[in-house]
Scaffold this active site. Structure first.
Site, PDB file in Angstrom:
ATOM      1  N   ASP A 101      18.723 -36.059  -2.523  1.00 18.17           N
ATOM      2  CA  ASP A 101      17.872 -34.882  -2.655  1.00 18.17           C
ATOM      3  C   ASP A 101      18.741 -33.642  -2.854  1.00 18.17           C
ATOM      4  OD1 ASP A 101      15.660 -33.239  -2.727  1.00 18.17           O
ATOM      5  OD2 ASP A 101      15.372 -33.194  -0.557  1.00 18.17           O
ATOM      6  N   ASP A 129      16.694 -24.779   6.805  1.00 18.94           N
ATOM      7  CA  ASP A 129      15.915 -25.554   5.844  1.00 18.94           C
ATOM      8  C   ASP A 129      14.608 -26.065   6.466  1.00 18.94           C
ATOM      9  OD1 ASP A 129      15.795 -27.001   3.238  1.00 18.94           O
ATOM     10  OD2 ASP A 129      15.814 -28.758   4.546  1.00 18.94           O
ATOM     11  N   GLU A 166      13.652 -20.631   5.539  1.00 19.79           N
ATOM     12  CA  GLU A 166      13.082 -21.204   4.314  1.00 19.79           C
ATOM     13  C   GLU A 166      11.702 -21.752   4.668  1.00 19.79           C
ATOM     14  OE1 GLU A 166      12.361 -24.482   1.169  1.00 19.79           O
ATOM     15  OE2 GLU A 166      13.037 -24.954   3.184  1.00 19.79           O
TER      16      GLU A 166
HETATM   17  C1  GLC Z   1      13.968 -27.655   1.334  1.00 16.38           C
HETATM   18  C2  GLC Z   1      14.926 -27.649   0.177  1.00 16.38           C
HETATM   19  C3  GLC Z   1      14.530 -28.724  -0.763  1.00 16.38           C
HETATM   20  C4  GLC Z   1      14.571 -30.026  -0.057  1.00 16.38           C
HETATM   21  C5  GLC Z   1      13.763 -29.997   1.221  1.00 16.38           C
HETATM   22  C6  GLC Z   1      14.111 -31.142   2.095  1.00 16.38           C
HETATM   23  O1  GLC Z   1      12.681 -27.358   0.953  1.00 16.38           O
HETATM   24  O2  GLC Z   1      14.950 -26.406  -0.414  1.00 16.38           O
HETATM   25  O3  GLC Z   1      15.355 -28.739  -1.891  1.00 16.38           O
HETATM   26  O4  GLC Z   1      14.058 -31.013  -0.885  1.00 16.38           O
HETATM   27  O5  GLC Z   1      14.028 -28.854   1.989  1.00 16.38           O
HETATM   28  O6  GLC Z   1      15.370 -30.956   2.714  1.00 16.38           O
HETATM   29  C1  GLC Z   2       9.580 -27.837   1.260  1.00 19.41           C
HETATM   30  C2  GLC Z   2       9.489 -26.467   0.931  1.00 19.41           C
HETATM   31  C3  GLC Z   2       8.767 -26.333  -0.380  1.00 19.41           C
HETATM   32  C4  GLC Z   2       9.373 -27.150  -1.430  1.00 19.41           C
HETATM   33  C5  GLC Z   2       9.751 -28.506  -0.962  1.00 19.41           C
HETATM   34  C6  GLC Z   2      10.804 -29.050  -1.827  1.00 19.41           C
HETATM   35  O1  GLC Z   2       8.298 -28.304   1.350  1.00 19.41           O
HETATM   36  O2  GLC Z   2       8.815 -25.812   1.982  1.00 19.41           O
HETATM   37  O3  GLC Z   2       8.966 -25.149  -0.961  1.00 19.41           O
HETATM   38  O4  GLC Z   2       8.434 -27.255  -2.449  1.00 19.41           O
HETATM   39  O5  GLC Z   2      10.305 -28.490   0.281  1.00 19.41           O
HETATM   40  O6  GLC Z   2      10.487 -28.864  -3.102  1.00 19.41           O
END
Ligand code: GLC
Ligand code: GLC
Length: 647
Positions: free
Chosen positions: A139, A288, A330
């Protein structure tokens, strides 16, 4: 209950530290200031357990050891940042995001690119996850196998430490991810859980299918393309020691196992990793997936109150052992929930996903109504905190505006999202965007958008169009890109550029050839940095130069204007036009009015709008250096941005 001083004495003597040790005194002072809060938070989360006192003592010990191991240079920085908690709000601040491998190959390679970062004016660099992770699919590094090792393809921990030091000396703060909602299935904790070790099984959420069903009933599917629901059967891992019907919680991909924070051992283990990263020289931790870290049966398991307490506990621990460290939230969720993570004692800074989504919304609709409305209420945060304003990042665009806000303007949220998805996937007649759908969910009609800024803003379509019409489209696309960047540059907080956008890099469909990436369209906007294109950034007339130099000019202006410092202190202005965004920023130097035309036609703004903001003739437009005559109002060309100030 032992009181704090007794705890501290026990810690000191166990470490054979002299009673008059100055560094220890510093630690003790911080502990006295913040440990009571830490204790209260942990006690709310874990106080019911019989082993709570031991768990708490262990957390304090972790803090003490981390402080002892903290390099002197970082302690100096800690002190400076404690004196100036708003250091991130300076108008000199500018962020960038890059994948180490895609941008520069390796950490060593990145060191050679520091001059480029400086040329752009960066003072903050977010390096995408660079830790050891599964080789085939990770990922994009968001499945961490250990925080103690850098992905060997990128370099070593010592190189990361050295890079952090280099960047610091160049005035660039380093941000890395703290992926604390989950680990990869190859993390040692997961391996032990797979081997049946009860202590490590309890690090994760492993349960019989019937129980998983009870949770699944209320959960949102985050990656429906990867697996339905939130769980993965343990039988997927050959040789796993588990009951035949056991499943493990995997909110994202199957190889990303959610951690069980109801277990205090998980908090302490991750706290140790966090403080380790702090001591490597990281300035900002991107927290994250904060919304997902606490689960409770019968709820959607997003944004639960305990998630906040947990982050606050991590924060309190930092105030004791790594006080200079800043958390960036985030939370890509409903705007009501996004702001709840933003507090000096939780996450001091946060992505601003609403502004991001509404900038794209405004470009698609050529109207600023939703954005203007959001300006009035949605962006207020505590004074020591900052938004991180961006137009693109490594993830998809989700249309996270509130349905109630839309309804107040007579817009149906569901239908409007469908329109935006149509528009940005290039299915809308007469549109300019060439994005790609992400995680289209037929069950819910949900869909998000992938794509590089330039492709979404019309540059890709323009370059495919021959002749003068293509030239005209190119011109519009360049203007759109500069316009939305201009807005994030005038918004205060930390503007963040997704590196590659400054030279207009386009979508890269190469990911489709890689079976580990083909199922995840976000790779379309993760191209390798095109250094040949970047080399054209000063060749007059090239797209690269128009964008890079256009952006650089705005960045330089921002750095010279103290009114762009601070964070939420901007006020929306009704420009009298649904196509022109207006907001004003105040400073000792007087008001600065930002006007941004989101449409492809010329717009007139009444002189009264300017006068109401205290802008009398003569005014100066910082962007083009003109002193427009306000006689009959002010004109904005298609996609024009103006920064107006008393001359
Ligand atoms: C966050 C990251 C995304 C990732 C997810 C799981 O949303 O920005 O890229 O897939 O977390 O770690
Ligand atoms: C998490 C984030 C969302 C994103 C995803 C990864 O859900 O909160 O923004 O779309 O990870 O794409």
């Amino acid at each position: 209950m032992k009181d704090l001083d007794t705890h501290l004495e026990a810690l000191r003597t166990a470490r054979a530290i002299a009673a008059d040790d100055a560094d220890w005194a510093d630690f003790a002072r911080r502990a006295r200031a913040h440990a009571p809060r830490l204790r209260a938070l942990l006690s709310t989360l874990y106080g019911g357990r019989s082993d709570f006192e031991t768990q708490y003592a262990d957390v304090l010990a972790t803090a003490a050891d981390a402080w002892r191991a903290r390099p002197e240079e970082l302690k100096g920085l800690d002190a400076a940042r404690e004196r100036d908690p708003r250091w991130l709000q300076s108008n000199g601040m500018l962020g960038g995001i890059a994948y180490v491998d895609r941008f520069a190959g390796t950490l060593e390679g990145l060191r050679t690119r520091v001059p480029y970062l400086k040329e752009l004016g960066l003072t903050y660099l977010h390096l995408m996850p660079l830790f050891k992770c599964p080789e085939d699919n990770s990922d994009g590094g968001y499945a961490v196998s250990t925080y103690r090792e850098v992905n060997p393809a990128l370099g070593t921990m010592d190189q990361l430490r050295a890079l952090a030091g280099d960047l610091r000396r160049e005035g660039i703060s380093l941000c890395v991810d703290f992926i604390f909602n989950h680990t990869s299935d190859q993390h040692e904790w997961a391996r032990r859980a797979l081997a049946g070790d009860p202590a490590h099984r309890d690090f994760y959420l492993i349960m019989p299918r019937a129980e998983a069903d009870r949770y699944d009933r209320n959960l949102r599917e985050i990656f429906p393309d990867q697996h339905p629901g939130a769980f993965t059967p343990m039988s997927r891992w050959p040789g796993a020691v588990a009951a035949p019907d056991e499943w493990v919680w995997t909110t994202f991909n199957s190889f990303q196992w959610d951690l069980n924070y109801a277990n205090p051992a998980v908090f302490r283990a991750m706290a140790t990793e966090m403080l380790f990263l702090a001591n490597v020289g990281v300035d900002v931790l991107r927290m994250d997936a904060v919304a997902f870290i606490w689960k409770r049966l019968g709820t959607v398991c997003e944004n639960l109150p305990e998630a906040h307490l947990l982050i606050q506990a991590f924060n309190a621990l930092c105030r004791i052992a790594a006080p200079g460290l800043v958390f960036k939230s985030e939370a890509i969720v409903h705007p009501n929930d996004v702001v709840k993570y933003i507090r000096p004692d939780e996450c001091q800074i946060s992505y601003n996903p609403l502004l991001m989504a509404l900038l794209w919304n405004s470009l698609a609709t050529r109207e600023v109504r939703l954005l203007r409305q959001a300006m009035g209420s949605r962006f207020v945060i505590p004074p020591d905190c900052s938004w991180v304003n961006y137009v693109r990042c490594h993830d998809d665009i989700g249309w996270t505006f509130s349905d109630e806000d839309a309804a107040a303007l007579g817009v149906n949220g569901y239908d409007h999202r469908r329109f935006l998805n149509q528009f940005y996937t290039g299915r809308f007649e007469g549109g300019f965007a060439l994005g790609v759908p992400f995680q289209e969910n037929p069950k819910t009609g949900d869909c998000r958008i992938s794509g590089m800024c330039a492709s979404l803003a019309g540059l890709e379509q323009a370059l495919d169009t021959p002749g003068p019409w293509g030239q005209a489209l190119t011109d519009m696309a360049v203007r759109r890109i500069l316009l939305i960047h201009g807005v994030i540059l005038s918004f205060g907080g930390v503007p963040l550029i997704y590196l590659g956008d400054e030279i207009g890099q386009l979508n890269d469909h190469g990911y489709l050839a890689d079976p580990h990436k083909a199922g995840d369209s976000r790779w379309v906007h993760r191209p390798r940095m095109d250094w040949e294109a970047a080399a054209r950034r000063h060749e007059t007339g090239t797209i690269e130069a128009r964008l890079f130099e256009g952006l650089s000019a705005l960045i330089a202006l921002r750095k010279a204007q103290p009114c762009f410092s601070g964070s939420g202190d901007l006020r929306g202005v009704d420009t009298g036009s649904d196509h022109v965004l207006g907001f004003v920023r105040y400073h000792d130097t007087g008001p600065l009015l930002v006007l941004a035309n989101f449409s492809d036609t010329v717009r007139e703004i009444d002189a009264e709008v300017l006068r109401a903001q205290g802008l009398m003739y003569p005014v100066l437009d910082l962007v083009d250096g003109s002193t427009p005559d306000l006689g009959g109002g002010i004109t904005l060309a298609p996609y024009q941005l103006r920064w107006l100030r008393p001359a």
